[in-house]
Design an enzyme around this catalytic site. Structure first.
Site, short mmCIF file in Angstrom:
data_model
loop_
_atom_site.label_atom_id
_atom_site.label_comp_id
_atom_site.label_asym_id
_atom_site.label_seq_id
_atom_site.Cartn_x
_atom_site.Cartn_y
_atom_site.Cartn_z
CG ASN A 36 39.65 42.50 40.54
OD1 ASN A 36 38.47 42.34 40.23
ND2 ASN A 36 40.04 42.61 41.79
N PRO A 67 29.48 44.08 32.36
CG PRO A 67 30.43 43.51 30.29
CD PRO A 67 29.11 43.86 30.95
CD GLU A 91 31.27 39.93 48.19
OE1 GLU A 91 32.34 40.22 48.76
OE2 GLU A 91 30.51 39.04 48.61
CB CYS A 142 38.93 42.86 46.78
SG CYS A 142 38.36 41.19 46.51
#
Ligand code: NAD
Length: 498
Positions: free
Chosen positions: A168, A192, A267, A301
């Protein structure tokens, strides 16, 4: 299906086609997978294949880790000023190539060009920031209980770090991790996401041009994340894993890293509440809630996931929110008039539709939007759901799409309880005209970040991160550098007195 939801093409080209890199970047060299494997990268707006990218596995990952280990020692022995100079070159090149990087991002991720440009600038800002913060990694002198002794604390680089990032924010999630790591003298091996590898590979190309020595930044694209992830988590040379992604995968990686007890930064997912009190400026609240909710088509998020509105102003708030959503235009993000692009995959669209269907089956009503693209379309109309209750799945689950469920509450206490009624604790937002209330509520809700009358607060200046199952550690700001240094105590004895 309305025209706006159909997949649409748009031509694109780069000023510098050399930024499209489709091989892995290991030890300063571009290389195919050992077995020649590749995987397709799709444009989510058109479903066209835009590139075939090398798909590496455990062997290439091991090679990258060993290259990082060899390069890291010399890098750590350089002064912070020397490291900073190279990072500043990288920052400059990211900004000089901002338009090309933004086009790459829009065609692989789907977000509109304006947001892609914003993300590239945001990505570069971490490089610039940590190029400076790296010069300020201070230690301490400690008083000790014994006479004739002195104690100091020094900070040293953790060593070889691994990063696994989500689709994202394909550019910023690399630099938020790699920039502090490199600034303090660590090396980075990064994986990635398979949906959007091109942005990170283009950033690696620019790091190479910036003069970053071979082996310090390695990029490992892979169709299947497991072999790369397993090696990154189990290899003892890797001292730290920094992960951004879902809570489920974060927990899995945490378990996998237990064998070598790596340092972790996590995260993870969020379930952000936007609490709108009756004393709020409702136009400001609706604009703020919409900006947070629909940004990146709802795929961040920190997106507003639950809009909690005091019942006395509920209807008025919905009308304000409808006005904002009425100005949106969906389509291919390369079209400058478009405000919102597609979601990342067809599967994502279907998961979001399931959440909406569940809410509607249990009594929610659609106040705006509600239409989903058919066939292979990945477009969703920005949607507002009214009369939503905490019993519905949408209260507990990360929506990750352009759907705004609006819940009711009657008292401040109830709003705080509803906000905290989740395992997540990343971002949260409060709209109120009462300053005392904003303090009370901000302190009462269990979130790593709180916006008061503001929903767009991210920058390199802030400690970004979550509580509870939203993760651990902070990225950005002066706190972000702590994640990449070890604290070492040194005791000097037998000093005597002067
Ligand atoms: P994801 O967890 O599915 O994937 C994230 C990354 O992990 C990808 O690179 C993926 O390939 C990799 N991965 C998946 N399974 C793996 C495994 N078994 N071993 C090794 N690697 C593996 O998440 P996503 O769908 O890409 O991203 C969306 C999620 O990320 C949401 O939950 C969102 O809230 C979260 N997110 C959090 C932050 C934050 O800063 N807290 C920022 C952005 C996104």
């Amino acid at each position: 299906m309305s025209e706006a939801l159909k997949s649409t093409g748009a031509d694109w080209s780069l000023s510098d086609p050399g930024l499209i890199r489709t091989q892995a970047y290991v030890n300063g060299e571009w290389a195919d997978a050992a077995d020649g494997a590749t995987f397709p990268v799709y444009n989510p707006a058109t479903r066209e294949v835009i590139a075939e990218v090398a798909s590496v596995g455990a062997a290439e990952t091991r090679r990258a880790i060993e290259a990082a280990e060899a390069a890291q020692k010399e890098w750590a022995s350089k002064t912070a000023m020397e490291r900073s100079a190279i990072l500043r070159n990288w920052n400059d090149l990211l900004l000089e190539n901002l338009e090309d990087l933004a086009i790459i991002m829009t065609v692989e991720q789907g977000k509109v060009l304006a947001e892609s440009r914003g993300e590239v600038a945001y990505a570069a800002s971490f490089v610039e920031w940590f190029a400076e913060e790296g010069k300020r990694v201070y230690g301490d002198v400690l008083p000790l209980p014994q006479p004739g002794r002195r104690g100091i604390v020094i900070k040293q680089p953790v060593g070889v770090c691994a990063a696994i990032t989500p689709w994202n924010f394909p550019a910023a999630m690399l630099t938020r991790k790699a920039a502090p790591a490199l600034a303090v003298g660590c090396a980075m091996v990064a994986k990635p996401p398979h949906e959007t590898p091109l942005s990170m590979l283009a950033q690696a190309e620019l790091a190479d041009r910036a003069g970053l020595p071979a082996g310090l930044l390695n990029v490992l694209p892979a169709e299947h994340s497991r072999p790369v992830g397993d090696e990154l988590c189990s290899n003892p040379i890797v001292r730290k894993l920094t992960f951004t992604g879902s809570t489920a995968v974060g927990k899995l990686l945490t378990k996998q890293c237990a064998g070598t007890l790596k340092r972790l930064s996590m995260e993870l997912g969020g379930n952000a509440p936007v609490i709108v009190f009756e004393d709020a400026d409702l136009e400001l609240a609706a604009k703020g809630a919409a900006a947070s909710k629909y940004r990146n088509s709802g795929q961040t998020c920190i997106c507003a996931n639950r809009i909690l509105v005091q019942d006395t102003v509920y209807d008025e708030f919905i009308e304000e929110l409808k006005k904002v959503v009425g100005t949106y235009k969906i389509g291919n993000g390369l079209d400058e008039s478009v405000t919102h692009g597609p979601v990342i995959t067809r599967k994502a669209l279907e998961d979001i539709r399931d959440l909406v269907d569940d809410a509607v089956e249990h009594g929610a009503t659609v106040a705006a939007g509600g239409e989903f693209g058919e066939g292979d379309s990945q477009f969703i109309e920005p949607t507002i759901l009214c009369d939503v209750t905490p019993k519905m799945r949408i209260f507990n689950e990360e929506i990750f799409g352009p759907v705004a469920p609006v819940f009711r509450f009657s008292t401040e206490k109830e709003a705080i309880e509803m906000a905290n009624d989740t395992e997540y604790g990343l971002a949260s937002y409060i709209f109120t005209g009462d300053q005392n209330r904003s303090w009370r509520v901000a302190e009462g809700i269990e979130y790593g970040m709180v916006g008061v009358n503001e929903t767009l607060f991210t920058s390199q200046f802030i400690p970004f991160g979550g509580m509870k199952e939203s993760g651990q550690g902070r990225e950005g700001s002066r706190y972000g550098i702590d994640e990449y240094v070890e604290t070492k105590f040194i005791c000097f004895g037998d000093i005597g007195t002067s």
